[in-house]
Enzyme design. Structure first.
Site, PDB file in Angstrom:
ATOM      1  N   SER A   1      50.136  35.708  17.267  1.00 11.00           N
ATOM      2  CA  SER A   1      48.680  35.831  17.073  1.00 11.00           C
ATOM      3  C   SER A   1      48.032  34.517  16.635  1.00 11.00           C
ATOM      4  O   SER A   1      48.516  33.829  15.741  1.00 11.00           O
ATOM      5  CB  SER A   1      48.369  36.909  16.038  1.00 11.00           C
ATOM      6  OG  SER A   1      46.982  36.902  15.775  1.00 11.00           O
ATOM      7  N   THR A   9      45.868  44.694  16.608  1.00  3.71           N
ATOM      8  CA  THR A   9      46.226  44.346  17.980  1.00  3.71           C
ATOM      9  C   THR A   9      47.327  45.285  18.468  1.00  3.71           C
ATOM     10  O   THR A   9      47.670  46.265  17.787  1.00  3.71           O
ATOM     11  CB  THR A   9      46.588  42.836  18.062  1.00  3.71           C
ATOM     12  OG1 THR A   9      46.757  42.484  19.424  1.00  3.71           O
ATOM     13  CG2 THR A   9      47.847  42.494  17.273  1.00  3.71           C
ATOM     14  N   LYS A  50      45.804  49.866  18.517  1.00  2.32           N
ATOM     15  CA  LYS A  50      44.335  50.032  18.555  1.00  2.32           C
ATOM     16  C   LYS A  50      43.907  51.499  18.612  1.00  2.32           C
ATOM     17  O   LYS A  50      42.882  51.876  18.042  1.00  2.32           O
ATOM     18  CB  LYS A  50      43.740  49.263  19.738  1.00  2.32           C
ATOM     19  CG  LYS A  50      43.791  47.753  19.546  1.00  2.32           C
ATOM     20  CD  LYS A  50      43.118  47.032  20.699  1.00  2.32           C
ATOM     21  CE  LYS A  50      43.246  45.524  20.528  1.00  2.32           C
ATOM     22  NZ  LYS A  50      42.603  44.773  21.610  1.00  2.32           N
ATOM     23  N   GLY A  53      41.985  47.122  36.032  1.00  4.00           N
ATOM     24  CA  GLY A  53      42.791  47.529  34.886  1.00  4.00           C
ATOM     25  C   GLY A  53      42.098  48.633  34.116  1.00  4.00           C
ATOM     26  O   GLY A  53      40.857  48.696  34.064  1.00  4.00           O
ATOM     27  N   ALA A  93      42.228  47.112  26.805  1.00  7.10           N
ATOM     28  CA  ALA A  93      41.240  46.031  26.904  1.00  7.10           C
ATOM     29  C   ALA A  93      40.079  46.452  27.800  1.00  7.10           C
ATOM     30  O   ALA A  93      38.907  46.197  27.489  1.00  7.10           O
ATOM     31  CB  ALA A  93      41.902  44.776  27.442  1.00  7.10           C
ATOM     32  N   TYR A 111      45.159  34.290  28.838  1.00  3.47           N
ATOM     33  CA  TYR A 111      45.005  32.839  28.802  1.00  3.47           C
ATOM     34  C   TYR A 111      46.374  32.208  28.622  1.00  3.47           C
ATOM     35  O   TYR A 111      47.312  32.846  28.123  1.00  3.47           O
ATOM     36  CB  TYR A 111      44.055  32.406  27.664  1.00  3.47           C
ATOM     37  CG  TYR A 111      44.541  32.826  26.302  1.00  3.47           C
ATOM     38  CD1 TYR A 111      44.140  34.028  25.750  1.00  3.47           C
ATOM     39  CD2 TYR A 111      45.444  32.034  25.594  1.00  3.47           C
ATOM     40  CE1 TYR A 111      44.615  34.443  24.517  1.00  3.47           C
ATOM     41  CE2 TYR A 111      45.914  32.429  24.355  1.00  3.47           C
ATOM     42  CZ  TYR A 111      45.493  33.629  23.829  1.00  3.47           C
ATOM     43  OH  TYR A 111      45.979  34.035  22.613  1.00  3.47           O
TER      44      TYR A 111
HETATM   45  P1  NDP Z   1      47.515  47.737  28.418  1.00  5.23           P
HETATM   46  O1  NDP Z   1      48.988  47.711  28.353  1.00  5.23           O
HETATM   47  O2  NDP Z   1      46.738  48.723  27.618  1.00  5.23           O
HETATM   48  O3  NDP Z   1      47.056  47.963  29.968  1.00  5.23           O
HETATM   49  C1  NDP Z   1      47.688  47.249  31.003  1.00  5.23           C
HETATM   50  C2  NDP Z   1      46.922  47.426  32.314  1.00  5.23           C
HETATM   51  O4  NDP Z   1      47.467  46.526  33.279  1.00  5.23           O
HETATM   52  C3  NDP Z   1      47.026  48.836  32.922  1.00  5.23           C
HETATM   53  O5  NDP Z   1      45.795  49.132  33.551  1.00  5.23           O
HETATM   54  C4  NDP Z   1      48.143  48.645  33.967  1.00  5.23           C
HETATM   55  O6  NDP Z   1      48.063  49.541  35.056  1.00  5.23           O
HETATM   56  C5  NDP Z   1      47.834  47.249  34.451  1.00  5.23           C
HETATM   57  N1  NDP Z   1      48.957  46.542  35.065  1.00  5.23           N
HETATM   58  C6  NDP Z   1      50.055  46.059  34.450  1.00  5.23           C
HETATM   59  N2  NDP Z   1      50.837  45.390  35.330  1.00  5.23           N
HETATM   60  C7  NDP Z   1      50.199  45.458  36.525  1.00  5.23           C
HETATM   61  C8  NDP Z   1      50.491  44.956  37.821  1.00  5.23           C
HETATM   62  N3  NDP Z   1      51.603  44.240  38.081  1.00  5.23           N
HETATM   63  N4  NDP Z   1      49.611  45.194  38.825  1.00  5.23           N
HETATM   64  C9  NDP Z   1      48.479  45.912  38.574  1.00  5.23           C
HETATM   65  N5  NDP Z   1      48.140  46.411  37.379  1.00  5.23           N
HETATM   66  C10 NDP Z   1      48.999  46.185  36.351  1.00  5.23           C
HETATM   67  O7  NDP Z   1      47.059  46.222  28.084  1.00  5.23           O
HETATM   68  P2  NDP Z   1      45.646  45.746  27.500  1.00  5.23           P
HETATM   69  O8  NDP Z   1      44.587  46.483  28.220  1.00  5.23           O
HETATM   70  O9  NDP Z   1      45.659  45.804  26.030  1.00  5.23           O
HETATM   71  O10 NDP Z   1      45.633  44.183  27.893  1.00  5.23           O
HETATM   72  C11 NDP Z   1      45.395  43.778  29.228  1.00  5.23           C
HETATM   73  C12 NDP Z   1      45.277  42.254  29.281  1.00  5.23           C
HETATM   74  O11 NDP Z   1      44.122  41.822  28.565  1.00  5.23           O
HETATM   75  C13 NDP Z   1      46.464  41.517  28.682  1.00  5.23           C
HETATM   76  O12 NDP Z   1      46.753  40.396  29.497  1.00  5.23           O
HETATM   77  C14 NDP Z   1      45.951  41.053  27.326  1.00  5.23           C
HETATM   78  O13 NDP Z   1      46.600  39.871  26.898  1.00  5.23           O
HETATM   79  C15 NDP Z   1      44.487  40.785  27.657  1.00  5.23           C
HETATM   80  N6  NDP Z   1      43.603  40.889  26.481  1.00  5.23           N
HETATM   81  C16 NDP Z   1      42.857  39.790  26.159  1.00  5.23           C
HETATM   82  C17 NDP Z   1      41.990  39.817  25.089  1.00  5.23           C
HETATM   83  C18 NDP Z   1      41.197  38.596  24.765  1.00  5.23           C
HETATM   84  O14 NDP Z   1      40.523  38.575  23.714  1.00  5.23           O
HETATM   85  N7  NDP Z   1      41.218  37.568  25.610  1.00  5.23           N
HETATM   86  C19 NDP Z   1      41.817  41.025  24.250  1.00  5.23           C
HETATM   87  C20 NDP Z   1      42.629  42.151  24.694  1.00  5.23           C
HETATM   88  C21 NDP Z   1      43.493  42.052  25.765  1.00  5.23           C
HETATM   89  P3  NDP Z   1      48.740  51.030  34.971  1.00  5.23           P
HETATM   90  O15 NDP Z   1      47.776  51.865  34.196  1.00  5.23           O
HETATM   91  O16 NDP Z   1      48.873  51.436  36.383  1.00  5.23           O
HETATM   92  O17 NDP Z   1      50.064  50.851  34.270  1.00  5.23           O
END
Ligand code: NDP
Length: 283
Positions: free
Chosen positions: A20, A66, A70, A131, A135, A225
């Site tokens: 973090s 985080t 959440k 997605g 997030a 990022y």
């Molecule tokens: P989750 O684990 O809650 O959700 C993951 C999502 O990604 C799901 O919709 C999943 O689909 C999808 N997914 C995973 N792998 C693949 C793939 N190969 N192809 C297509 N879809 C895929 O994660 P979060 O929502 O918490 O985080 C998502 C991203 O956002 C991360 O990279 C995280 O680092 C980033 N993030 C950035 C923040 C910032 O402040 N910059 C804040 C919060 C998050 P399925 O439902 O089908 O499994």
């Protein structure tokens, strides 16, 4: 007389947590206001989130939450949730008020403020959100509130995208005209802003998405990022996106919104973002 008041205690709780960047961000925000505070990383056992939060708030003042807690933070703050947290179904900011834990979700504010910062105001825009995890949930309502023309959520597991739409429309029926959902192959039309909210970038993978069509002066935004542009950003530029940005600005923006909740002042994100870019080795 020197000030001997103990520094107020803040932290970020997760599992894992050592990655973090929040301590660096909040310490730099605090120095902008000469605020004395401590901000630590807190590793909670996977089955011990509530107990760890309880222990922290015996002395602590505020917590960021985080992965993977959440949703548990949302349950813990119960009826003392902001509208944003309520709409998101997830909480990333906790604080104590009148002896009780309150919760908000600042991810969406962080994203929207970063879109404004990079010159892509969501108002009036056609936005494709890829997605449907935590997030994505956090940003849907703020993007609608920011006045986008259309927000289309697509996900590998399409049922999760439909579920988010249903939940948001149940809470805000007016959203139904501007919010749609589908699977990854369902993104007809062209887009002003395409946001990657999947975790695919963690492994430098791409969501399997037939080429999205980008409008002129469009933006591809990856919430992830890294030191280099992500695979999503590079592929989007190839596919015709005018600009591409990563999620570091969103990270600092959501932290700034948490800081404002806790301290009542709005920090300047630019110098903190510049320092963070340097720390992770970005040009
Ligand atoms: P989750 O684990 O809650 O959700 C993951 C999502 O990604 C799901 O919709 C999943 O689909 C999808 N997914 C995973 N792998 C693949 C793939 N190969 N192809 C297509 N879809 C895929 O994660 P979060 O929502 O918490 O985080 C998502 C991203 O956002 C991360 O990279 C995280 O680092 C980033 N993030 C950035 C923040 C910032 O402040 N910059 C804040 C919060 C998050 P399925 O439902 O089908 O499994």
């Amino acid at each position: 007389m020197p000030d001997t008041t103990p520094a107020k205690r803040y932290g970020v709780i997760g599992h894992p947590i050592e990655h973090s960047r929040s301590p660096q961000i909040h310490t730099q925000f605090a120095s902008q206001f000469d605020l004395a505070l401590s901000y630590e990383r807190i590793l909670a056992p996977l089955d011990g989130f509530a107990a760890t939060v309880d222990e922290f708030f015996r002395q602590g003042s505020g917590l960021n939450v985080t992965l993977p807690f959440k949703e548990q933070a949302y349950d813990l703050a119960g009826p003392r949730l902001s509208r944003r947290a309520h709409m998101a179904g997830a909480v990333n900011t906790l604080w104590l008020q009148d002896g009780q834990v309150h919760g908000c979700n600042t991810d969406g504010v962080g994203l929207c403020s970063d879109l404004l910062r990079v010159g892509h105001n969501p108002e009036g825009k056609r936005i494709l959100l890829i997605g449907a995890g935590g997030a994505s949930r956090g940003v849907v309502f703020p993007l609608l509130e920011a006045g986008c023309e259309l927000l289309h959520i697509i996900n590998r597991t399409s049922s999760k995208a439909y579920e988010i739409r249903e939940q948001v429309v149940a809470l805000d029926p007016d959203a139904s005209r501007r919010l749609s959902a589908g699977g990854l192959d369902d993104h007809c039309g062209d887009w002003d802003i395409v946001i990657n909210a999947t975790s695919a970038s963690l492994n430098q993978n791409l969501p399997e998405l037939p080429d999205a069509r980008y409008r002129s002066n469009s933006l591809a935004y990856d919430m992830f990022y890294a030191s280099e542009p992500t695979a999503f950003m590079l592929a989007a530029e190839q596919a015709g996106a005018t600009h591409s940005k990563d999620g570091l600005g969103m990270l600092v923006g959501q932290a700034a919104a948490s800081f404002q909740i806790w301290h009542g002042v709005q920090p300047d994100v630019e110098p903190v973002l510049a320092a963070l870019r340097q720390a992770i080795g970005q040009n």
